[in-house]
Structures are given as C-alpha cells and as structure tokens.
Motif scaffolding. Structure first.
Motif, PDB file in Angstrom:
ATOM      1  N   VAL A 153       9.307  -9.699  15.515  1.00 51.97           N
ATOM      2  CA  VAL A 153       8.297 -10.104  14.533  1.00 51.97           C
ATOM      3  C   VAL A 153       8.122  -9.083  13.415  1.00 51.97           C
ATOM      4  O   VAL A 153       7.772  -9.451  12.285  1.00 51.97           O
ATOM      5  N   THR A 154       8.360  -7.819  13.693  1.00 55.34           N
ATOM      6  CA  THR A 154       8.110  -6.797  12.678  1.00 55.34           C
ATOM      7  C   THR A 154       9.257  -6.653  11.691  1.00 55.34           C
ATOM      8  O   THR A 154       9.035  -6.358  10.514  1.00 55.34           O
ATOM      9  N   LYS A 155      10.484  -6.885  12.139  1.00 55.12           N
ATOM     10  CA  LYS A 155      11.628  -6.719  11.247  1.00 55.12           C
ATOM     11  C   LYS A 155      11.977  -7.993  10.486  1.00 55.12           C
ATOM     12  O   LYS A 155      12.285  -7.948   9.293  1.00 55.12           O
ATOM     13  N   HIS A 156      11.938  -9.124  11.180  1.00 52.14           N
ATOM     14  CA  HIS A 156      12.354 -10.383  10.552  1.00 52.14           C
ATOM     15  C   HIS A 156      11.574 -11.517  11.209  1.00 52.14           C
ATOM     16  O   HIS A 156      12.038 -12.156  12.154  1.00 52.14           O
ATOM     17  N   PHE A 157      10.389 -11.769  10.685  1.00 54.19           N
ATOM     18  CA  PHE A 157       9.442 -12.683  11.314  1.00 54.19           C
ATOM     19  C   PHE A 157       9.998 -14.095  11.457  1.00 54.19           C
ATOM     20  O   PHE A 157       9.593 -14.859  12.335  1.00 54.19           O
ATOM     21  N   LEU A 158      10.945 -14.453  10.602  1.00 54.47           N
ATOM     22  CA  LEU A 158      11.536 -15.787  10.661  1.00 54.47           C
ATOM     23  C   LEU A 158      12.201 -16.059  12.009  1.00 54.47           C
ATOM     24  O   LEU A 158      12.253 -17.205  12.462  1.00 54.47           O
ATOM     25  N   ASP A 159      12.702 -15.015  12.672  1.00 52.39           N
ATOM     26  CA  ASP A 159      13.354 -15.193  13.971  1.00 52.39           C
ATOM     27  C   ASP A 159      12.391 -15.781  14.995  1.00 52.39           C
ATOM     28  O   ASP A 159      12.730 -16.716  15.730  1.00 52.39           O
ATOM     29  N   SER A 160      11.185 -15.227  15.038  1.00 53.45           N
ATOM     30  CA  SER A 160      10.183 -15.746  15.973  1.00 53.45           C
ATOM     31  C   SER A 160       9.773 -17.160  15.599  1.00 53.45           C
ATOM     32  O   SER A 160       9.424 -17.975  16.454  1.00 53.45           O
ATOM     33  N   GLY A 161       9.828 -17.468  14.300  1.00 53.69           N
ATOM     34  CA  GLY A 161       9.528 -18.824  13.862  1.00 53.69           C
ATOM     35  C   GLY A 161      10.568 -19.823  14.340  1.00 53.69           C
ATOM     36  O   GLY A 161      10.265 -21.000  14.522  1.00 53.69           O
ATOM     37  N   GLU A 162      11.782 -19.362  14.571  1.00 53.02           N
ATOM     38  CA  GLU A 162      12.844 -20.250  15.034  1.00 53.02           C
ATOM     39  C   GLU A 162      12.718 -20.528  16.528  1.00 53.02           C
ATOM     40  O   GLU A 162      12.924 -21.653  16.976  1.00 53.02           O
ATOM     41  N   ILE A 163      12.360 -19.533  17.319  1.00 54.78           N
ATOM     42  CA  ILE A 163      12.315 -19.725  18.772  1.00 54.78           C
ATOM     43  C   ILE A 163      11.039 -20.430  19.229  1.00 54.78           C
ATOM     44  O   ILE A 163      11.030 -21.132  20.252  1.00 54.78           O
ATOM     45  N   GLY A 164       9.960 -20.299  18.470  1.00 52.24           N
ATOM     46  CA  GLY A 164       8.664 -20.820  18.892  1.00 52.24           C
ATOM     47  C   GLY A 164       8.625 -22.297  19.237  1.00 52.24           C
ATOM     48  O   GLY A 164       8.108 -22.687  20.295  1.00 52.24           O
ATOM     49  N   PRO A 165       9.162 -23.196  18.371  1.00 49.74           N
ATOM     50  CA  PRO A 165       9.127 -24.625  18.711  1.00 49.74           C
ATOM     51  C   PRO A 165       9.842 -24.954  20.018  1.00 49.74           C
ATOM     52  O   PRO A 165       9.409 -25.839  20.758  1.00 49.74           O
ATOM     53  N   GLY A 166      10.934 -24.248  20.307  1.00 53.45           N
ATOM     54  CA  GLY A 166      11.640 -24.487  21.565  1.00 53.45           C
ATOM     55  C   GLY A 166      10.806 -24.107  22.764  1.00 53.45           C
ATOM     56  O   GLY A 166      10.771 -24.828  23.782  1.00 53.45           O
ATOM     57  N   VAL A 167      10.105 -22.969  22.673  1.00 53.54           N
ATOM     58  CA  VAL A 167       9.236 -22.520  23.767  1.00 53.54           C
ATOM     59  C   VAL A 167       8.088 -23.502  23.967  1.00 53.54           C
ATOM     60  O   VAL A 167       7.749 -23.868  25.103  1.00 53.54           O
ATOM     61  N   ALA A 168       7.484 -23.948  22.871  1.00 50.16           N
ATOM     62  CA  ALA A 168       6.363 -24.895  22.965  1.00 50.16           C
ATOM     63  C   ALA A 168       6.816 -26.215  23.580  1.00 50.16           C
ATOM     64  O   ALA A 168       6.144 -26.779  24.453  1.00 50.16           O
ATOM     65  N   PHE A 169       7.952 -26.717  23.135  1.00 48.83           N
ATOM     66  CA  PHE A 169       8.480 -27.988  23.651  1.00 48.83           C
ATOM     67  C   PHE A 169       8.802 -27.871  25.135  1.00 48.83           C
ATOM     68  O   PHE A 169       8.465 -28.760  25.937  1.00 48.83           O
ATOM     69  N   ALA A 170       9.439 -26.764  25.530  1.00 45.69           N
ATOM     70  CA  ALA A 170       9.809 -26.578  26.931  1.00 45.69           C
ATOM     71  C   ALA A 170       8.567 -26.480  27.822  1.00 45.69           C
ATOM     72  O   ALA A 170       8.517 -27.059  28.909  1.00 45.69           O
TER      73      ALA A 170
END
Length: 372
Positions: free
Chosen positions: A63-80
């Motif tokens: 999240v601190t270096k490239h916040f977009l990365d966490s934005g990519e994984i989040g929907p998958g975690v929520a869906f799962a």
C-alpha cells in the motif's frame, strides 16, 4: 492448472510493484469461487481458501509503494469471502478480517483522514483510473465486512468510514465521464474503469437498494457504449495511447444493462463481443450475462454515427454487428496530448488505413511541459 500451480508469492519484482501477483490472485479467486458456486464441489472452495489464506499471510499488500496493487487484489478477497462464507470456519473468517485490517484498512483510514500524508494523486482526490480501481476495492471489502462484527466495534467503524469515503471518491469519477461516458486515458484504462465501476454500481444497487444517483448521473452508465463505438474486429481506436490496439470489452458491461433495465443492450453487447472476437473465457460472463434476460439486438436504437465532443472523436460505421462493416474513426484530439490527429478505416474485416501513431514520450523531439 490451478490445482498444481504453486501459491502466488506476493513479490515486488521491479522495486515498486507487486501488481502482477495481486492481479493473479484476484483472477484465481474469481475463477475458483465462480466454479464452486456453479458446481458446489468443495475442491474448488478448498483451493480458493489456500490462495486466500496465502495472500492474507503476505507481509503486506504494497500500500505504501504502489497503492494500486492493493486495489487489484481487494475485489478478489471480498468475492472469495462472500462466496466461501458458509464453507469457512469462524476462525478462518476472523483471520481474513484481521489480515485485511492490518494490510489495508488501517492505511485506507489514514489516507482519508490525512494521517499518512497520502499523495493527492491517489484515490482520495483522483479522477484517474486509480480512483475506480482502488475505490472499488475499498468499497467492496468494507461492505463485505461491515456487519461481521459488533456495530460499535472499531473494526465496524472503519468499514463504515471507508465505504462512505469510497462513495465520495466515486463522485469525482462521475464528473470525469460526464456527459458522454468518455474516458480520457488510453483504451485499456477505459476497460479498467468500466470493469471496476460496474462491480461497485452493482453492489450499491443490491445492498443499499439506492443508487445514490450514480445510475442517473450523466455519463457513468455509458462507459460500455463508448467502448463499443471505439472498436471493431481489427481492434480498438486507441488514440493517444502507446499500447497498441487491444480488443477489450469486459463482462461487467453486462451489469450496466441490468442496472439501467436495458435487456436489448445486453443482447447487443453480447453479440458485439462475439463478433469482434473478445475472449469470453472469463468466468464473470457466467455471472453477469443472462440469456433469458437479454433481448435480440437487431432493433437497438443506437445510432451508427457518433461524435464525442468530450474528446473530439467522430465515429462512422455501417453496422454494429456485421463483421464486414465499414468503420471510420477520426479524432482531433483533446487537451491531454500534443499529437492531435488520429484516424483509422476498417472494412471487410481488415484495417485499410491507419495513421503512424504518436511519437513515444521519450523521443528526442518530445517537448517537456516545462519547455512549452
């Protein structure tokens, strides 16, 4: 191949990003959980849990270096988490929530309060693709966990606070696409925004039974329509971008047709994606496309010629669904690029005319903004 594939490592490979690993986790979770929904076979749930547990055990989500990365994984975690809810034990669900809180929510709260001096180009203020991706990730995870713990708990407060502010992030996106559904970045980003905002709008409508005027806002639900105008069987009219002419049309486009009560557009979008040869292997098509809802697209009142004033682009085509149709696209450009002219002509499945494209931004002739 998922059952023999090793767990995703969550590595930063270029000193900045772990985007590809986050994207791979999201893809695997969506695919495995969708097949589990359809078949009920717990081997898919078990494999999905292995990947979910692994991702939640990473040192961080970058999240601190490239916040977009966490934005990519989040929907998958929520869906799962949602799909596997009855399969998971209480301890497993607790583990996921604490991990998301540690890896993600604490940083998101600090971002919206200003406690971590977050870069203003990131999603709190931005109307770039980051706002759609990161806003959707935060919103999906927040509403997924919102009722999981006591409403007076600190965790529940964080969920409500993040969800509320993610909605405010989306408000900026409304202004970015108004009034024609035009997105200013390259065509790949148009798909990116269409995909993520489709998921968010669906959740807003289903959970809150209130669209908060997003669906009636001028432009937002026109994103898939804009994508359709901008591509043919030979690829997209990717003006102003340097990443080729990809053929893109996300399955989430089907969500917009449901949200706007447009079964005829679902039929049209489905026909269009098949005609131009869009990869339909994404399992989301199984979730979002409903053949019983879709109506044959022959008489959709969608004009063949269109001028998008927002970015100075004119489109002329003889058919939306004929693979051999004549297609001409011309753009005078918008304020974002020095290269103002761009054009293509397609017919009988071939691209006959195309300009040379823009120069790369690092050529010796490129003018730095400071020099203009």
């Amino acid at each position: 191949g998922y059952f023999t594939k090793p767990l995703v490592k969550g590595e930063i490979t270029d000193g900045l990003r772990m985007f590809s690993d986050c994207e791979e986790v999201k893809k695997m979770l969506f695919n495995l959980c969708t097949v589990y929904l359809i078949t009920g076979d717990e081997k898919y749930a078990e494999r999905a849990w292995e990947e979910l547990e692994n991702a939640c055990s990473w040192d961080n989500w970058n999240v601190t270096k490239h916040f977009l990365d966490s934005g990519e994984i989040g929907p998958g975690v929520a869906f799962a988490y949602d799909v596997l809810y009855d399969y998971l034990t209480d301890d497993q669900k607790e583990f996921v929530r604490r991990s998301v809180e540690k890896h993600y929510f604490n940083y998101c709260v600090d971002m919206y309060t200003g406690a971590n001096n977050e870069d203003p180009l990131r999603p709190k203020y931005s109307n770039s693709n980051w706002a759609a991706v990161c806003g959707t990730s935060m919103f999906m995870l927040a509403v997924t966990f919102m009722d999981e713990e006591d409403e007076n708990s600190l965790f529940a407060y964080k969920c409500r606070y993040i969800a509320e502010n993610a909605l405010r992030t989306f408000e900026r996106l409304v202004t970015a696409v108004a009034p024609e559904g035009v997105w200013s970045e390259g065509f790949g980003y148009v798909e990116y925004v269409t995909e993520h905002m489709g998921m968010s709008l669906e959740i807003i409508d289903n959970i809150f039974n209130n669209d908060f005027n997003f669906l009636t806002a001028n432009g937002l639900t026109k994103l898939p329509e804009y994508m359709m105008y901008m591509e043919t069987v030979q690829g997209s009219f990717n003006k102003g971008a340097s990443n080729g002419t990809p053929k893109l049309f996300p399955p989430e486009a089907m969500l917009y047709t449901r949200l706007t009560n447009s079964p005829e557009k679902m039929g049209l979008y489905n026909d269009f994606r098949k005609i131009i040869g869009i990869d339909t292997n994404k399992t989301q098509y199984l979730l979002f496309y409903d053949p019983e809802y879709a109506v044959k697209s022959d008489n959709v009142p969608l004009q063949l010629d269109r001028y998008f004033e927002t970015n100075g682009t004119g489109i002329m085509r003889s058919s939306h669904t004929d693979i051999d149709s004549l297609y001409v696209a011309v753009s005078g450009g918008d304020a974002g690029h020095y290269d103002k002219g761009s054009f293509i002509m397609d017919s009988i499945g071939e691209r006959w005319i195309v300009d040379l494209g823009r120069n790369g931004s690092h050529t010796m002739f490129f003018l730095d903004r400071a020099d203009v």
